[in-house]
Design an enzyme around this catalytic site. Structure first.
Site, PDB file in Angstrom:
ATOM      1  CB  CYS A  66      37.818  43.015  38.114  1.00  0.00           C
ATOM      2  SG  CYS A  66      39.283  43.876  37.547  1.00  0.00           S
ATOM      3  CG  HIS A  67      34.156  41.242  37.816  1.00  0.00           C
ATOM      4  ND1 HIS A  67      35.251  41.227  36.998  1.00  0.00           N
ATOM      5  CD2 HIS A  67      33.339  42.191  37.338  1.00  0.00           C
ATOM      6  CE1 HIS A  67      35.079  42.126  36.042  1.00  0.00           C
ATOM      7  NE2 HIS A  67      33.943  42.722  36.227  1.00  0.00           N
ATOM      8  N   GLY A  68      35.503  40.389  42.392  1.00  0.00           N
ATOM      9  CA  GLY A  68      35.435  39.758  43.706  1.00  0.00           C
ATOM     10  C   GLY A  68      35.686  38.261  43.755  1.00  0.00           C
TER      11      GLY A  68
END
Lengths: 184, 426
Positions: free
Chosen positions: A148-150
């Protein structure tokens, strides 16, 4: 305005210089109404909290012989994914080597597993950022990568890069035998 | 409202009603005789288009609710049942799903029009704030509705958005548990989201009434930003505004129909046709297009709480705008410098939208290898979104307040009618 109304209705037989009693009635009435409103509001708020059957979710027992070395099994526990990973020697070594590396949420590898059971890493599989399920094998530390956001976690599930603030959480668990674990 | 009512009931029945409930008088004064500036352009038709969108969403939504089941085990299949078995179910669902996108297209045009022509400036602050409230409610409603089909994007979108509240110190985890009604997004979450998704459009309708009321107290702004001063500056709402709004609505409905009939899934995500799976996150989760700029701002900040605050701050800027703008000139038609920064703002919002749709570590220019700046490659979408987000905030917090004090504006006409009259003379 209100003083006028008070003066107009007051009994002339009684002294009109008794504002404190009237104030008391006003304050008491408002307080009772506010308290009543709050106590009525609470059930409507609290009904959104987890219901009794949701809270009563039982613990899970899991047979570890199903998980080969270097393999991970994901099971559902309390509606969330749970990672049960049988770590390879290389993964354990990589995690222990980094014990003193600078980290956002510093932790020793030994504190994240049970003593003598270093190969078993049991984690709640939700990213501590916004709750996605990280996948194993991505990122620069060979651990988990959140799509999702690394956010990137190492082979001990510790946060190494990205927006997540904390390491992957550890559930309460105990080994019932060498091949059986009870979670929750 | 403005001045005396000119309504005269013509029949016995309307006279009888007028002395008991003057509702026809209200309608006449608000939508027939109401004076509108004579120079309104097509950007002023989006208010009407937005009411149309709200109507479409409410009607299609009520019909969908007749066939939908808000239960984690049944929801996905009930949506497929609507698509395959219910008579015209496909049409109603596609109209509702694409209707949300149309609603947001219209609201963004409407908001940018307000930004450009200074429609938020005194005395229209309350009108603007009510509009911001409607926008917030629309975002909440859109998010709740997207969860209902219970596909993979529904589930993981709900997980990410509800987890935003876990960033709050101390109370965060209790709030997320309370929102979920459990330890993760699950059946209780779906049930309450359905209930609230049904409720909020009616709340929006209520705030729209206040918005229109406030509009009719202060009057419409217009492209010159000069208040109407005489009868020469205004025209009656009917037929001038009604016909123009009607024409714009027709064009808008054509675009809407193109999406519903030819591109019904182009604005959605294929992953939402996979049933929700709580133990597998899709490789690439993205919100609906209308949330992408805010999603990019969330991801641009490497800290969880700060990221969430920046995201909500980006919306809060709109609320603060009436008090951030120091310019004495309302319309950017007479603010050439402000116009430049405005279009850069539109660009930054579009760039943020683009970044929100990509993975943070993807390269902006494919194949170009650079170095690591702080935590990532400067040639990555995370850095592009940082630059765009910086401009986004600078536009509201620095440029708008400072520019109003230092800029050189062009001459503003005396009245709305005067540019036209002068042109005739010349």
């Amino acid at each position: 305005m209100s003083n006028l109304a008070v003066g107009a209705t007051i009994d002339p037989g009684h002294a009109s210089d008794d504002p404190s009693r009237r104030d008391f009635i006003h304050i008491a009435a408002i307080a009772a109404a506010a308290g009543g409103a709050a106590s009525v509001a609470w059930p409507f708020i609290d009904q959104m909290n987890p219901a009794a059957d949701t809270l009563a979710l039982a613990s899970v027992e899991f047979d570890l012989t199903k998980v080969m070395e270097g393999m991970q099994v994901t099971i559902k526990w309390r509606g969330k994914p749970l990672f049960i990973r049988n770590r390879s020697a290389a993964e354990i070594a990589a995690a222990q080597k980094d014990d003193n590396a600078p980290m956002k949420d510093p932790a020793k590898d030994a504190d994240r597993v049970k003593a003598g059971k270093e190969q078993w890493l049991i984690l709640i599989g939700t990213c501590t950022h916004l709750g996605c399920v990280p996948t194993f094998g991505g990122g620069d530390w060979g651990g988990w990568f959140c799509p999702c956001h690394g956010s990137q976690y190492d082979t001990a599930g510790r946060i190494r890069k990205g927006p997540a603030p904390l390491n992957l959480a550890l559930p309460d668990y105990a080994f019932l035998s060498d091949t059986k674990v009870k979670i929750g | 409202m403005s001045g005396h009512s000119t309504y005269t009931p013509k029949t016995g029945l309307t006279r009888w009603l007028d002395s008991r409930l003057p509702i026809l008088r209200l309608a006449h004064d608000s939508f027939v005789d109401y004076p509108t500036p004579r120079n309104l352009n097509y950007f002023w038709t989006f208010g009407g288009i937005l009411s149309l969108c709200l109507g479409v969403q409410i009607i299609t939504g009520i019909v969908l609710a007749m066939n939908y089941t808000a239960n984690a085990a049944l929801a996905f299949n009930s949506v497929e049942h609507i698509m395959r078995d219910v008579n015209y179910g496909w049409l109603i669902r596609y109209a509702h799903a694409n209707g949300a996108s149309m609603f947001f297209i219209a609201v963004y045009v409407h908001m940018l029009r307000g930004l450009y022509y200074g429609s938020y400036k005194a005395p229209r602050e309350v009108l603007w704030l009510l509009g911001c409230v409607i926008y917030l409610l629309m975002m909440a409603t859109g998010f709740l509705g997207y969860v209902l089909p219970w596909g993979q994007m529904s589930f993981w979108g709900a997980t990410v958005i509800t987890n935003l509240f876990s960033a709050l110190p101390l109370v965060g985890p209790s709030i997320t548990t309370w929102l979920w009604g459990g330890f993760a997004v699950d059946n209780p979450t779906l049930n309450r989201f359905f209930s609230l998704h049904y409720l909020l459009p009616f709340v929006i309708a209520g705030v729209v009434v206040l918005h229109v009321w406030a509009l009719h107290v202060v009057g419409q702004n217009n492209p010159t930003g000069v208040e109407p001063k005489s009868k020469a500056d205004v025209l009656p709402f009917t037929p001038y505004a009604t016909v123009k709004d009607g024409f714009a609505m027709s064009l808008f409905m054509i675009m809407f129909a193109v999406f519903v009939f030819y591109l019904p899934n182009s604005l959605g995500h294929a992953d939402n046709y996979i049933p929700a799976n709580p133990i597998v996150t899709p490789a690439h989760i993205v919100p609906e297009w209308y949330f992408l700029p805010f999603y990019a701002i969330l991801r641009a900040v490497p800290d969880k709480l700060m990221g969430v605050l920046a995201m909500f701050g980006a919306i809060a800027c709109f609320f603060a705008l009436p008090w951030l703008d120091t310019s004495k000139v309302r319309s950017m038609r007479y603010r050439p410098t402000a116009r430049l920064y405005f279009w850069l703002f539109v660009l930054s919002a579009c760039v943020l939208g683009l970044c929100g749709a990509r993975l943070p570590d993807d390269q902006v220019i494919p194949g170009l290898k650079t170095f690591t700046l702080i935590d990532s490659d400067p040639n990555s979408f995370v850095w592009l979104s940082r630059i765009a987000a910086l401009y986004y905030f600078a536009y509201f917090l620095l440029i708008t307040p400072i520019l109003g004090l230092v800029e050189k504006t062009s001459p503003v006409p005396e009245t709305i009618a005067s540019p036209a009259l002068n042109a005739k003379k010349a």
